[in-house]
Design a protein around this motif. Structure first.
Motif, short mmCIF file in Angstrom:
data_model
loop_
_atom_site.label_atom_id
_atom_site.label_comp_id
_atom_site.label_asym_id
_atom_site.label_seq_id
_atom_site.Cartn_x
_atom_site.Cartn_y
_atom_site.Cartn_z
N VAL A 136 -5.58 11.42 -0.08
CA VAL A 136 -4.80 10.39 -0.77
C VAL A 136 -3.94 11.08 -1.83
O VAL A 136 -4.46 11.74 -2.73
N VAL A 150 -13.64 6.27 2.83
CA VAL A 150 -13.04 7.30 1.97
C VAL A 150 -14.14 8.11 1.30
O VAL A 150 -15.12 7.56 0.80
N LEU A 170 -7.14 2.80 -4.38
CA LEU A 170 -7.40 4.16 -3.92
C LEU A 170 -7.19 5.13 -5.08
O LEU A 170 -6.29 4.93 -5.89
#
Length: 819
Positions: A136, A150, A170
């Protein structure tokens, strides 16, 4: 500042708008640490009180037109400064090379087209597309998430990935292990969560190390005592009617005699040699004093995931109704074995082979081999199952080709299981289901094996392991037709040498504390596995709480080393007395915050660093004992000279020459002395302990009295002019100090012939000391005369006496290297 696209738009930015935001907000990268110019680095080196005293002495000799002594003092100062600056530059270059090894990219939507750009060109408002294996690039919010998982280990410390849905945030620097997603970038660079931590690390001040505090205190005390002594002697001489110029020279000589002017150089070189030795262990020293600090630590606070543990998921046990198999191996390397102590038959039984086949088929991960080793693309848990199958001899590609997938039900957060359907080479059908034991065991055919499996799964979970249940059926109907195949227990195992490292640190009197953001049960199980006491486990902590743990230990008088690899470890790494970062796979923020970076994540390097630190401190202490003994002997000779009719028994240049040979050449050799056998079997030094102990001062007193007596006796009995008598004192005092150097070295340490640096240094220094009275240019520079050969024998015998006496005292008291 957060940015978004225009209201009502759901696509990405235009190229023009992205360029404007990049220009306005700057690149998406961590703030660079402030760079110091050469001038500032030199000033740092010149701030040492003893160097300042030498600079004052150089100014005075220059004012008196004593250019020879000015040149010698300047040489010492330049040498000290150059070594320190050179090591700082080397360390920064090594870290710059480390940062340049990776150049991440991101897939962003610009002008309606998905393009790959450098991560540092991502800006707020960008629409980023993510799939398994992607990192990311910056903080954002999820607009779409399909079975997204994740890995946030570097940020939160949790070993297992987390599932995220639309609307969740995120965090930049985390990695996608499963599924796909699109996200709107909200914050980049220094404005992101990771960037804010990195910026805080860059701005944070560095605590002085225990050695720096001890040496600063000693330097100030020495300078104060020397200054007072010099003023008293000069004032006394002036009161007796001596000329001002003469007394300034006498005062300068006393100051130069007492100051161990080579101490900064010896300390720097000892630390630089230690850094060089640590480089052989694949450790990058970012700050020279860090080499010694590890030798002073009383507590090692360590992160769990990726530090004490491997940071990779590994199948540890396999259970089928016929028994349990243990799994060997490390990381994602498919080399390893499945063993069962109760089974003597070669090969794996059919139930285990069936379990391995199902684990490989009901699986979306991929096992790839790239330099420097094996890695997994996808869910780490599924990767662990692939590695398990490979260890059991299964050909993954061949198996997946033979059993073609025809349908699937992806892992669901509600059902906690995944189901796939396959067609075999003969047209047969196969349905496989895997997932959490409570989800799978409830839908399989009941029986005794299922009841046993529930108990086994509970026992594995109590060990801190993640348990996966596998079932299959020879039809496409999911329901009671599913039959339990077995269980796989997966966990993040301790590193191979972790338990030995904890044991060796404990033997050295160092307490190990586990500080992690992971679950308390998992942390406790890992702690037990490596030998860390239960009361020394601190779990479920946030980054700021790790700092609180470190500061609480420091307030209680502990010298703390922090070991970690994640973004969440960075604040604690910076606040600890020494921060140690795992460089292989560790976050850039952690490396910037650390003083020492382990390039191969080998924890045994920490033990080597502790031993190296203790070795360096012991060698510095021995040098200080030697240097102060020599300096105080020179002061005593200067004060007693008038008693034997010599107002100036040694010239300033002669004193500096002796110190250059004894403190310079010999002092550097002290920095390379090997470790004593007991260095890693004794407790750490108390933080309040002075660099010189009562024992050190006793040895100094014996050496000073013996060397002073030898030099004054030789000077009193030597025939000839003032210059000839002064030369005899010069020779005696220089050779006597070299004898004391050999006497002070630690007995019992193993010294290969090629490591006999101190003997070589003493030999070279002795030859140069003799050369000072026979080589005409040196005679002119130092004001010496030739000594007749007949006078050298008694002179040499007198010079040998102090070393013999010091060695006898050490033998009577019993040698303790750290005392």
């Amino acid at each position: 500042m957060d940015h978004d696209t225009a209201p009502g738009t759901t696509g990405g930015l235009t190229v023009e708008e992205a360029s404007r935001r990049l220009l306005e907000l700057g690149p998406n990268r961590l703030p660079d640490p402030p760079r110091r110019g050469v001038a500032l680095r030199v000033l740092d080196q010149l701030r040492d009180p003893m160097i300042l005293l030498l600079l004052g002495a150089a100014a005075l000799t220059a004012a008196l037109h004593d250019l020879g002594n000015t040149a010698i003092i300047a040489m010492v100062v330049v040498f000290n400064t150059s070594v320190g600056v050179a090591q700082q530059v080397r360390a920064e270059r090594a870290m710059s090379a480390l940062r340049a090894l990776t150049a991440p990219t991101a897939r962003v939507e610009r002008d309606g087209v998905v393009a790959e750009v450098a991560s540092e060109h991502v800006v707020p408002g960008d629409l980023v597309h993510l799939t398994a294996g992607d990192v990311v690039p910056a903080d954002g919010v999820l607009l779409e998430a399909v079975t997204l998982q994740v890995n946030q280990a570097l940020v939160t410390g949790e070993a297992l990935p987390v599932d995220l849905d639309e609307g969740d945030e995120l965090v930049g620097g985390t990695s996608v292990t499963r599924g796909r997603a699109s996200a709107r970038i909200l914050r980049t660079g220094a404005d992101s969560g990771v960037g804010a931590i990195a910026q805080m690390m860059v701005r944070a001040t560095t605590r002085p190390t225990p050695l720096q505090r001890r040496l600063t205190r000693l330097s100030r005390d020495l300078v104060a005592v020397i200054s007072v002594l010099t003023c008293v002697v000069v004032a006394s001489g002036l009161w007796q009617g001596r000329p001002l110029t003469e007394m300034l020279v006498v005062g300068l000589s006393l100051a130069v005699a007492a100051v161990p002017e080579s101490l900064p150089a010896v300390v720097t070189i000892a630390l630089a040699l230690g850094a060089r030795r640590m480089a052989r262990h694949n450790a990058v020293i970012r700050s020279l004093p860090a080499v010694e600090t590890l030798g002073s630590v009383t507590v090692v606070a360590t992160d769990k995931t990726g530090t004490i543990t491997e940071g990779t998921m590994l199948a540890r046990h396999v259970w089928v109704p016929d028994g349990t198999w243990a799994v060997s191996g490390s990381g994602y390397d498919p080399r390893g074995h499945l063993t069962n102590a109760a089974s003597s038959s070669p090969g794996l039984p059919a139930p285990v082979q069936r379990l391995l086949r199902d684990a490989a088929l009901c699986n979306d991960a991929r096992l790839v081999h790239e330099d420097p080793g094996w890695s997994v693309v996808g869910d780490p848990l599924e990767g662990a199952l692939l590695v398990l199958a490979a260890k059991g001899g299964l050909d993954l590609d061949e198996t997946r080709t033979a059993w073609r997938r025809t349908a699937e039900e992806p892992f669901d957060h509600t059902t906690l299981r995944m189901t796939t359907r396959h067609a075999g080479p003969d047209g047969s059908a196969l349905t496989i289901c895997k997932g959490a034991p409570e989800a799978v065991l409830d839908i399989v055919e009941p029986g005794p094996a299922v009841s046993v499996a529930r108990g086994v799964a509970g026992a594995f979970a109590d060990e801190g392991l993640r348990v996966i249940a596998v079932a299959d059926a020879g039809s496409t109907d999911v329901g009671r037709a599913l039959e339990l195949v077995g269980l796989v227990a997966v966990g993040d195992p301790p590193r191979a040498h972790a338990a030995l490292v904890v044991e060796r640190l404990g033997a050295a009197g160092i307490r190990v504390v586990l500080v992690t953001g992971d679950h308390p049960g998992t942390a406790s199980n890992i702690a037990r596995a490596v030998g860390i006491e239960e009361e020394d486990v601190v779990a479920r902590v946030r980054p700021e709480q790790k700092v609180e743990v470190v500061e609480r230990l420091q307030r209680s008088g502990e010298v703390v080393a922090m070991i970690g690899d994640g973004v969440n470890d960075a604040p604690a790494l910076r606040h600890a007395d020494i921060g140690v970062a795992a460089g292989d796979g560790g976050s850039e923020v952690a490396k910037q915050a650390a003083d020492l970076v382990l390039m191969d994540n080998d924890l045994s390097t920490v033990v080597a660093a502790v031993q190296e630190g203790r070795r360096i401190f012991a060698n510095i202490r021995t040098f200080l004992t030697f240097a102060l003994a020599g300096g105080l002997a020179e002061v005593a000779v200067m004060l007693l000279g008038p008693v034997i009719g010599l107002v100036l028994p040694l010239l300033p240049g002669q004193i500096l020459w002796i110190n250059l040979l004894t403190h310079g050449i010999t002092g550097v050799a002290f920095g390379n002395e090997p470790s004593a056998p007991q260095d890693m079997s004794t407790p750490p030094r108390p933080a309040s302990e002075a660099v010189l102990t009562a024992r050190s001062w006793l040895l100094i007193a014996v050496a000073v009295l013996a060397m002073t007596a030898a030099a004054i006796t030789v000077g009193a009995l030597a025939p000839g002019s003032v210059e000839e008598r002064r030369t005899s004192i010069f020779l005696t005092l220089g050779l006597a100090q070299l004898g004391v150097a050999l006497a002070l070295r630690a007995p019992g340490a193993r010294r290969p012939f090629r490591s006999r640096h101190l003997e070589l240094a003493v030999l070279v220094a002795a030859l140069l000391q003799l050369g000072a009275v026979v080589v005409p240019p040196l005679q002119a520079l130092l004001g010496t005369t030739v000594v007749e050969p007949s006078g050298l024998v008694p002179l040499a015998l007198a010079a040998a006496v102090p070393g013999v006496l010091v060695r006898l005292v050490i033998g009577v008291l019993g040698w303790r290297r750290r005392a």
